[in-house]
Design a protein around this motif. Structure first.
Motif, PDB file in Angstrom:
ATOM      1  N   LYS A   1     -39.785 -16.971  79.881  1.00 24.62           N
ATOM      2  CA  LYS A   1     -40.914 -16.746  80.778  1.00 24.62           C
ATOM      3  C   LYS A   1     -40.735 -15.516  81.659  1.00 24.62           C
ATOM      4  CE  LYS A   1     -43.004 -21.291  81.131  1.00 24.62           C
ATOM      5  NZ  LYS A   1     -43.316 -22.399  82.033  1.00 24.62           N
TER       6      LYS A   1
ATOM      7  N   ASN B   1     -42.573 -12.336  80.017  1.00 26.87           N
ATOM      8  CA  ASN B   1     -43.972 -11.985  80.312  1.00 26.87           C
ATOM      9  C   ASN B   1     -44.314 -12.240  81.786  1.00 26.87           C
ATOM     10  OD1 ASN B   1     -44.216 -14.749  80.334  1.00 26.87           O
ATOM     11  ND2 ASN B   1     -45.849 -14.863  78.827  1.00 26.87           N
TER      12      ASN B   1
ATOM     13  N   LEU C   1     -44.137 -14.712  83.682  1.00 32.10           N
ATOM     14  CA  LEU C   1     -44.637 -15.983  84.204  1.00 32.10           C
ATOM     15  C   LEU C   1     -43.652 -16.474  85.244  1.00 32.10           C
ATOM     16  CD1 LEU C   1     -46.036 -17.833  81.085  1.00 32.10           C
ATOM     17  CD2 LEU C   1     -47.288 -16.899  83.014  1.00 32.10           C
TER      18      LEU C   1
ATOM     19  N   GLU D   1     -50.872  -9.106  84.375  1.00 34.48           N
ATOM     20  CA  GLU D   1     -51.911  -9.624  83.471  1.00 34.48           C
ATOM     21  C   GLU D   1     -52.015  -8.782  82.209  1.00 34.48           C
ATOM     22  OE1 GLU D   1     -53.790  -9.597  86.958  1.00 34.48           O
ATOM     23  OE2 GLU D   1     -52.812 -11.535  87.205  1.00 34.48           O
TER      24      GLU D   1
ATOM     25  N   ARG E   1     -49.075  -9.568  79.986  1.00 35.31           N
ATOM     26  CA  ARG E   1     -49.210 -10.847  79.282  1.00 35.31           C
ATOM     27  C   ARG E   1     -50.238 -10.797  78.171  1.00 35.31           C
ATOM     28  NH1 ARG E   1     -49.749 -13.445  84.807  1.00 35.31           N
ATOM     29  NH2 ARG E   1     -47.628 -13.218  85.587  1.00 35.31           N
ATOM     30  N   SER E   2     -51.328 -10.058  78.393  1.00 34.06           N
ATOM     31  CA  SER E   2     -52.326 -10.031  77.332  1.00 34.06           C
ATOM     32  C   SER E   2     -51.829  -9.208  76.140  1.00 34.06           C
ATOM     33  CB  SER E   2     -53.661  -9.498  77.853  1.00 34.06           C
ATOM     34  OG  SER E   2     -53.504  -8.186  78.326  1.00 34.06           O
TER      35      SER E   2
ATOM     36  N   ILE F   1     -48.763  -9.713  74.966  1.00 31.04           N
ATOM     37  CA  ILE F   1     -47.684 -10.507  74.386  1.00 31.04           C
ATOM     38  C   ILE F   1     -48.253 -11.879  74.040  1.00 31.04           C
ATOM     39  CG2 ILE F   1     -45.459 -11.604  74.833  1.00 31.04           C
ATOM     40  CD1 ILE F   1     -44.830  -9.438  76.832  1.00 31.04           C
TER      41      ILE F   1
ATOM     42  N   TYR G   1     -48.369 -15.848  73.350  1.00 28.23           N
ATOM     43  CA  TYR G   1     -47.658 -16.911  74.072  1.00 28.23           C
ATOM     44  C   TYR G   1     -48.098 -18.277  73.538  1.00 28.23           C
ATOM     45  CZ  TYR G   1     -45.891 -19.468  78.181  1.00 28.23           C
ATOM     46  OH  TYR G   1     -45.233 -20.317  79.026  1.00 28.23           O
TER      47      TYR G   1
ATOM     48  N   ILE H   1     -47.204 -22.478  73.745  1.00 31.41           N
ATOM     49  CA  ILE H   1     -46.417 -23.450  74.502  1.00 31.41           C
ATOM     50  C   ILE H   1     -46.389 -24.808  73.805  1.00 31.41           C
ATOM     51  CG2 ILE H   1     -46.796 -22.372  76.729  1.00 31.41           C
ATOM     52  CD1 ILE H   1     -49.016 -24.354  77.255  1.00 31.41           C
TER      53      ILE H   1
ATOM     54  N   GLN I   1     -47.111 -27.785  74.918  1.00 31.56           N
ATOM     55  CA  GLN I   1     -48.262 -28.667  75.142  1.00 31.56           C
ATOM     56  C   GLN I   1     -49.526 -28.111  74.506  1.00 31.56           C
ATOM     57  OE1 GLN I   1     -46.500 -27.034  77.303  1.00 31.56           O
ATOM     58  NE2 GLN I   1     -45.728 -28.284  78.986  1.00 31.56           N
ATOM     59  N   ILE I   2     -49.366 -27.084  73.704  1.00 25.47           N
ATOM     60  CA  ILE I   2     -50.452 -26.432  72.971  1.00 25.47           C
ATOM     61  C   ILE I   2     -51.392 -25.689  73.910  1.00 25.47           C
ATOM     62  CG2 ILE I   2     -52.339 -26.675  71.311  1.00 25.47           C
ATOM     63  CD1 ILE I   2     -50.830 -29.193  70.263  1.00 25.47           C
ATOM     64  N   GLY I   3     -52.001 -26.431  74.870  1.00 22.63           N
ATOM     65  CA  GLY I   3     -52.780 -25.745  75.893  1.00 22.63           C
ATOM     66  C   GLY I   3     -54.031 -25.056  75.388  1.00 22.63           C
TER      67      GLY I   3
ATOM     68  N   GLU J   1     -50.653 -27.393  81.838  1.00 25.62           N
ATOM     69  CA  GLU J   1     -50.583 -26.713  80.541  1.00 25.62           C
ATOM     70  C   GLU J   1     -51.699 -25.686  80.373  1.00 25.62           C
ATOM     71  OE1 GLU J   1     -51.667 -30.771  78.612  1.00 25.62           O
ATOM     72  OE2 GLU J   1     -52.292 -29.251  77.175  1.00 25.62           O
ATOM     73  N   TYR J   2     -52.909 -26.024  80.871  1.00 26.49           N
ATOM     74  CA  TYR J   2     -54.029 -25.098  80.699  1.00 26.49           C
ATOM     75  C   TYR J   2     -53.848 -23.875  81.588  1.00 26.49           C
ATOM     76  CZ  TYR J   2     -55.940 -29.264  78.573  1.00 26.49           C
ATOM     77  OH  TYR J   2     -56.112 -30.366  77.793  1.00 26.49           O
TER      78      TYR J   2
ATOM     79  N   ALA K   1     -51.164 -21.817  79.988  1.00 28.69           N
ATOM     80  CA  ALA K   1     -51.672 -21.114  78.810  1.00 28.69           C
ATOM     81  C   ALA K   1     -52.577 -19.959  79.232  1.00 28.69           C
ATOM     82  CB  ALA K   1     -52.419 -22.070  77.897  1.00 28.69           C
TER      83      ALA K   1
ATOM     84  N   LYS L   1     -52.639 -18.310  82.041  1.00 33.89           N
ATOM     85  CA  LYS L   1     -51.831 -17.255  82.634  1.00 33.89           C
ATOM     86  C   LYS L   1     -51.114 -16.466  81.547  1.00 33.89           C
ATOM     87  CE  LYS L   1     -49.200 -17.110  86.853  1.00 33.89           C
ATOM     88  NZ  LYS L   1     -48.098 -17.722  87.592  1.00 33.89           N
ATOM     89  N   GLY L   2     -50.556 -17.209  80.609  1.00 36.18           N
ATOM     90  CA  GLY L   2     -49.831 -16.573  79.518  1.00 36.18           C
ATOM     91  C   GLY L   2     -50.712 -15.696  78.653  1.00 36.18           C
ATOM     92  N   CYS L   3     -52.014 -16.015  78.606  1.00 40.16           N
ATOM     93  CA  CYS L   3     -52.945 -15.188  77.842  1.00 40.16           C
ATOM     94  C   CYS L   3     -53.293 -13.919  78.609  1.00 40.16           C
ATOM     95  CB  CYS L   3     -54.242 -15.939  77.561  1.00 40.16           C
ATOM     96  SG  CYS L   3     -54.085 -17.164  76.279  1.00 40.16           S
ATOM     97  N   GLY L   4     -52.911 -13.856  79.860  1.00 41.32           N
ATOM     98  CA  GLY L   4     -53.188 -12.657  80.638  1.00 41.32           C
ATOM     99  C   GLY L   4     -54.405 -12.759  81.532  1.00 41.32           C
TER     100      GLY L   4
END
Lengths: 373, 212
Positions: A45, A48, A50, A71, A74-75, A77, A79, A81, A83-85, B107-108, B111, B113-116
């Motif tokens: 983490k 990127n 996080l 931001e 991260r966009s 890279i 990602y 997880i 929990q799928i999310g 998780e959402y 996710a 945040k991880g997407c940017g």
């Protein structure tokens, strides 16, 4: 290329990543593995942002990530997880296109990309694009999770135990798919898991972490053959000795406790070492530990005189092998030449150990009956 | 019956409209305030643990007292009623917005945040849509409350269906009481139904299944 230099992170007084240095070449599948709490997810983490590191530097393709907008970083890279999310308020297509839309791709381009990606995992666009996550199985959802990460064609994908919550069969097929996608698309994947089977199956390189430090970074093959220490060995558990006999190499079965002497020693001294340890020969090395030959009690008995140095009595006939010689070769040498043992040398010609008939049979027993060594 | 409508029909219609206006205006303003406050509070959960109970104390002040006090300061104007009702409308929506946003699972957010996504994008594209069922639940509750609180407007002579009820009570005229009570009940029920329809429309399909 990703470079971590002296990266550290702590929570309160708890140092979770200690002075980590890591270089990840492009296009490789890197698996971070280790027991829970070893800092592998934190490391991931931090890549990127996080999680922000406390000290140290991370460079991606030569750019310091701290100088980039988080931001934007991260966009660029992917990602995935555990929990799928997937966003439950969005359809499959919308989920896949989250990052492209953030990057302001036009609608047509987004749709084309979604079609293309769904095709890659054999989920027809017409059938799936308008489904919502709660209308799909966990395996299908995580496929979409992977596609979402791939959507904007990032060169790097981070995966945090992505298949941990899936049943074994689904997990297995997703592993295959991800590995083949990674190879086909030449992505750099950094994958966190605590499952050694998964790591061995997927990784080009395994990075073994423990207590916030990297204990070993190696190909799966070498980490299996030569775990750098007991922690790694123990974690690998059943895998370490789990070869078929044909895969065994000499370093797997050599005895490392070897009695050595140097060539300037006197005969009586050597004889007393032998008698004290109940052996009938000694390995002779020079000052730098390079192998010279073997001194056997027979030669001393036949030609040696009390008080002489042993230099002239050394016998260099004993077969030698290298650490990576197949064990089979060593076995053949033992049985054909009738010698008591073969000497295993390192690349520099130093003595790594010896293989006797006993060590050979122990190793074979462990292959047949499991880890008994 | 006909007699009643001949005699009170116009008055009744005016009362219903006044009542509806009070409800719609104060619930709309209340909704906006609650939404903004709820979003702000959800960004600082620690502070919210102190603020929310404080606000809920307001809720326990009886409406009559509150309208009475405001009346002293603001006088006999519709604003007095609207302010009082708005304040009562805020709390259920605020509370639901706050809990709805906090209930969005990590998780959402992770996710997104991880997407940017930026914090604002996360709020509008992920958190608010996911909290929407809860927020609308709060809106529904507020609306129904306010329909009954709006009866108090007539206490300070500002009309609405309360007129019928108060006059009916003080003159012991059951017809008048019913003439005020039935439309209020109908307004409450139909606004509730309206919000249910709205809820079905605005909540994304993917979330509907988990709702019932």
């Amino acid at each position: 290329m990703i470079e971590c230099r002296n990266v550290s992170k702590s929570y309160g007084s708890n140092l979770v990543v200690k002075n980590l240095n890591l270089e990840i070449p492009d296009g490789q599948f890197i698996v971070l593995i280790g027991p829970s709490g070893c800092g592998k997810t934190t490391t991931l983490k931090m890549l990127n942002r996080l999680i922000e590191m406390d000290s140290g530097e991370i460079y991606i393709n030569g750019k310091n990530i701290l100088n980039m907008n988080p931001e934007k970083l991260r966009s660029g890279i992917g990602y995935v997880i555990q929990q799928i999310g997937l966003f439950p308020n969005m359809t499959v297509e919308e989920n896949i296109c989250v990052v492209p839309r953030l990057l302001k791709w036009d609608k047509d381009r987004c749709r084309k990309r979604a079609i293309e990606l769904l095709e890659m995992v054999n989920m027809p666009y017409e059938e799936y694009s308008h489904k919502y996550p709660n209308e799909m199985s966990g395996g299908q959802q995580q496929r979409i999770g992977v596609l979402r990460a791939l959507a904007a064609e990032p060169p790097i994908i981070l995966m945090d135990e992505p298949f941990g919550a899936l049943d074994p069969i689904t997990r297995d097929s997703l592993q295959d798919e991800v590995k083949s996608l990674q190879k086909r698309l030449k992505k750099t994947v950094i994958f966190v898991t605590h499952d050694m089977d998964e790591a061995l199956k997927l990784a080009d390189y395994i990075v073994f972490m423990y207590n916030g430090e990297i204990l070993q970074m190696d190909s799966p093959e070498s980490i299996l053959r030569m775990p750098s220490n007991d922690v790694v060995r123990e974690f690998m558990g059943k895998h370490v000795h789990n070869f078929t006999p044909s895969q065994l190499i000499c370093s797997d079965l050599m005895k490392t406790k070897v009695f050595k002497t140097t060539e300037d020693k006197k005969t009586l001294e050597c004889v007393s070492i032998m008698s004290r340890n109940e052996i009938d020969s000694l390995i002779v090395v020079d000052e730098e530990d390079h192998y010279k030959g073997v001194l056997s009690i027979e030669t001393v008995n036949q030609r040696g005189k009390a008080g002489n140095i042993i230099h002239d009595l050394i016998n260099a006939d004993t077969p030698v092998v290298s650490m990576v010689t197949p064990a089979k070769t060593a076995f053949d040498m033992l049985s054909e030449k009738g010698s008591e043992y073969v000497v295993v040398l390192t690349d520099e010609g130093k003595v790594a150990g010896i293989i006797t008939k006993t060590s050979m049979s122990k190793a074979l027993a462990s292959v047949v009956w499991g880890d008994t060594v | 019956m006909m007699d009643f409508f001949m005699k009170y029909g116009n008055k009744l219609i005016t009362a219903i409209i006044t009542h509806l206006v009070y409800v719609l205006v104060s619930v709309s303003i209340g909704f906006l305030i609650a939404l903004i406050l709820g979003i702000l509070l959800s960004r600082m959960p620690k502070l919210s643990k102190l603020i929310l109970p404080l606000i809920s104390v307001f809720q326990t002040i009886p409406g009559i007292v509150f309208i009475g006090i405001l009346f002293l300061y603001l006088g006999m104007i519709p604003t007095t009623v609207v302010i009082a009702l708005t304040i009562y409308a805020v709390f259920p929506i605020l509370k639901n917005t706050y809990t709805g946003l906090l209930e969005v699972s990590e998780e959402y957010r992770d996710a997104a945040k991880g997407c940017g996504m930026s914090p604002i994008q996360i709020l509008f594209r992920v958190e608010l849509p996911l909290a929407l069922p809860t927020i609308i639940g709060g809106l529904r509750m507020s609306t129904i409350y306010i329909v009954s609180w709006a009866v108090l407007a007539s206490m300070i002579g500002l009309g609405g269906l309360g007129d019928f009820i108060y006059i009916g009570v003080s003159t012991n005229n059951n017809t008048l009481i019913i003439a005020g009570a039935i439309p209020s009940a109908l307004i409450a029920v139909s606004l509730g139904l309206l919000i249910d329809v709205l809820r079905k429309r605005v909540i994304p399909k993917g979330l509907r299944r988990d709702m019932l």
